[in-house]
Design a protein around this motif. Structure first.
Motif, PDB file in Angstrom:
ATOM      1  N   ARG A 153      10.403   2.941   2.502  1.00 43.73           N
ATOM      2  CA  ARG A 153      10.782   2.659   3.901  1.00 43.73           C
ATOM      3  C   ARG A 153       9.939   1.541   4.495  1.00 43.73           C
ATOM      4  O   ARG A 153      10.349   0.900   5.454  1.00 43.73           O
ATOM      5  N   ARG A 156      11.922  -1.327   3.704  1.00 44.41           N
ATOM      6  CA  ARG A 156      13.164  -1.280   4.484  1.00 44.41           C
ATOM      7  C   ARG A 156      12.901  -1.687   5.933  1.00 44.41           C
ATOM      8  O   ARG A 156      13.721  -2.364   6.553  1.00 44.41           O
ATOM      9  N   GLU A 196      13.782  -2.401  -3.893  1.00 47.97           N
ATOM     10  CA  GLU A 196      13.529  -2.860  -2.519  1.00 47.97           C
ATOM     11  C   GLU A 196      13.386  -4.379  -2.460  1.00 47.97           C
ATOM     12  O   GLU A 196      13.917  -5.042  -1.576  1.00 47.97           O
TER      13      GLU A 196
END
Ligand code: ATP
Length: 401
Positions: A153, A156, A196
Motif C-alpha cells: 500500500r 499504491r 507494484e
C-alpha cells in the motif's frame, strides 16, 4: 441489468472501488468491480448468460470474472458470505457485510460503492468519507495498521497520489513513514514488489511517482545504491520521448513499457548491481542473464556509434541485432549524440527487418555442401543488401558465385 438479476436472486449488487472513484473524477476506467451481497458466482453466471459472456469462477473465494464478447471484463466478489444465511435479514446486517468488504481496502477514495438494484439504483455508499477525500484530493488509509498489514500500500499510495495529483494525508503520511522506518518493505516478496513497481512504471507519466518514491527514500528497497539524480530524471523524460516516437511508428504492439522505464531507472547501476536489483525483484535468473548480456551489448554499441564516423548499415545491424525493443528504446533514450539516436531509429524502423532474398534452398541448388558456411554466406549477403551492394535476388546469387 446487473441490478435486476441481483433483485431476482434476492441479492444486492454494488459497483465498487476504482471504477466509482474514476467515475466521480470523470476519468476513464474499464475495470468494473462488483461486490455482491449474496453468492457472487451464482450472480456472475446469470449475468454472463444474459450477455453471452464467458465466466470463470473461483468457488473457494466466491469470486468470478466475466468476460463479455466485446472483451470487457467484470470482476465479481462476494461480500462476507457468512452474513447471508438469511437473505432477507435486517438492512443493517446487509450493509455491514459490504462495509466489512470495503474496510479491507487500501484508501478511502477506493471504498466508494454505488448500488445497482433497481429500487436504489445509483445511490452512493460512502462509509469512510471517501467522497470528501476525493473532493479534497487526499489519500487516506482506513486504519493505523494499514501499511503494516500490507506494505504494498506504500507504493499504491505513491501511485494514486502521483496519478491524480493528490496529497497523502498527514496522519497517513506519518503512518507510511513509520512503516518505512520499520523496513517493512524488505519483507515483501520480489514478486509483489515488482508488481507494484510495474504498476507505477505503467502509469501514463511515471515520473511524478518515481520522484515521490525517491523523496520518500523508497528506491533503496529495490537496491541500496539506487538513486534518482537530475540526470536520471532527464533520462526518464527522454524515455517518454522515445516511447512516444515508437508508438507513432508502430503502435503499442507487445511492448513492455514498464521494462523500458525500469531499464532507465536502473541506468546508473553497474552490471553487478543491476543484476542484484533484478534478483531482488525475483526476475528469473535466465531473464537476468539475457538482460545483462543485452545491456552489455547495448553499452558497447553506443560507445561504438559515438566514436565511429559514418557507420555502415551492416555495422549498425551487427551491433544491435537481437536486442529487444525495450532495450533498444532504453538505448534510444540514453544515447546523447545524434549519430547514435539515428542509428537506433534506423535499426528499429528498417534494418531489423532486412533479410536476404536467397535462402538455404538456393544455396543447396548451387551445390554448396550444407554446414555452418550457410549461415556465414547468408549473413554476408544480408550485409551486402543492407549496404546497398546488392538489391535483388539475381545480384545476391551473383555475389555468392
Ligand atoms: P487502477 O486504476 O490502477 O487499476 P484500481 O483501484 O482499480 O486502480 P486495483 O489494483 O485494480 O486498483 O484494485 C482494485 C481495488 O482493490 C482497489 O480499488 C482497492 O480498493 C482494492 N485493493 C487493491 N490492492 C489492495 C491492497 N493492497 N490493499 C487493499 N485494497 C486493495
Amino acid at each position: 441489468e446487473a441490478g435486476k438479476i441481483a433483485d431476482s436472486l434476492g441479492y444486492r449488487a454494488y459497483v465498487v472501488g476504482g471504477f466509482v472513484r474514476d467515475l466521480l473524477l470523470g476519468q476513464k476506467n474499464l475495470d468494473v468491480d462488483l461486490v455482491i451481497e449474496g453468492d457472487g458466482p451464482i450472480f456472475a453466471r446469470r449475468l454472463a448468460e444474459t450477455f453471452s459472456g464467458r465466466v470463470s469462477v473461483h468457488e473457494k473465494f466466491k469470486t468470478a470474472v466475466i468476460t463479455l464478447p466485446s472483451g470487457f471484463k467484470i470482476d465479481v466478489a462476494t461480500a462476507r458470505w457468512e452474513y447471508y444465511a438469511y437473505p432477507a435479514a435486517l438492512p443493517t446486517v446487509e450493509l455491514s457485510s459490504l462495509k466489512l468488504d470495503l474496510f479491507r481496502r487500501d484508501f478511502t477514495i477506493n471504498t466508494l460503492a454505488i448500488k445497482l438494484n433497481p429500487g436504489e439504483f445509483g445511490q452512493l455508499v460512502d462509509f469512510f468519507g471517501g467522497l470528501r477525500d476525493l473532493k479534497d484530493g487526499v489519500i487516506r488509509v482506513l486504519h493505523s495498521l494499514s501499511f503494516v498489514e500490507d506494505p504494498t500500500r506504500i507504493f499504491r499510495a505513491v501511485r494514486f497520489s502521483a496519478r491524480y495529483g493528490f496529497r497523502i494525508g498527514r496522519h497517513t503520511l506519518d503512518l507510511l513513514k513509520g512503516a518505512l522506518k520499520l523496513n517493512l518493505v524488505d519483507r515483501l516478496s520480489g514478486r509483489r514488489l515488482l508488481n507494484e513497481l510495474r504498476h507505477i512504471l505503467s502509469e501514463r507519466d511515471p515520473l511524478p511517482a518515481i520522484r515521490q518514491m525517491a523523496e520518500l527514500d523508497l528506491l533503496r528497497f529495490i537496491h541500496p545504491d539506487l538513486k534518482l539524480t537530475e540526470e536520471g530524471e532527464g533520462l526518464i523524460k527522454e524515455t517518454e520521448a522515445s516511447l512516444s516516437w515508437y508508438r507513432l511508428q508502430f503502435g503499442e504492439e507487445n511492448l513492455k513499457i514498464w521494462m523500458v522505464y525500469l531499464l532507465s531507472l536502473f541506468d546508473r547501476l553497474d552490471q553487478k548491481r543491476f543484476a542484484t536489483a533484478l534478483a531482488r525483484l525475483e526476475i528469473p535468473e535466465k531473464k537476468i542473464r539475457t538482460l545483462l548480456e543485452e545491456r552489455g551489448r547495448l553499452f558497447r554499441a553506443l560507445e561504438h556509434f559515438k566514436k565511429t564516423h559514418s557507420i555502415s548499415k551492416s555495422a549498425i545491424y551487427r551491433s544491435l541485432e537481437g536486442l529487444s525493443s525495450e532495450m533498444l528504446l532504453y538505448g534510444l533514450a540514453k544515447a546523447r549524440d545524434q549519430a547514435s539516436k539515428q542509428a537506433i531509429t534506423l535499426f528499429l524502423r528498417e534494418l531489423r527487418k532486412v533479410r536476404p532474398a536467397i535462402t538455404g534452398q538456393d544455396l543447396k541448388k548451387l551445390g554448396i555442401p550444407e554446414g555452418p558456411i550457410y549461415k556465414k554466406i547468408l549473413e554476408t549477403v544480408r550485409d551486402a543488401r543492407l549496404d546497398g551492394l546488392v538489391q535483388n535476388k539475381e545480384e545476391e546469387l551473383q555475389l555468392v558465385h
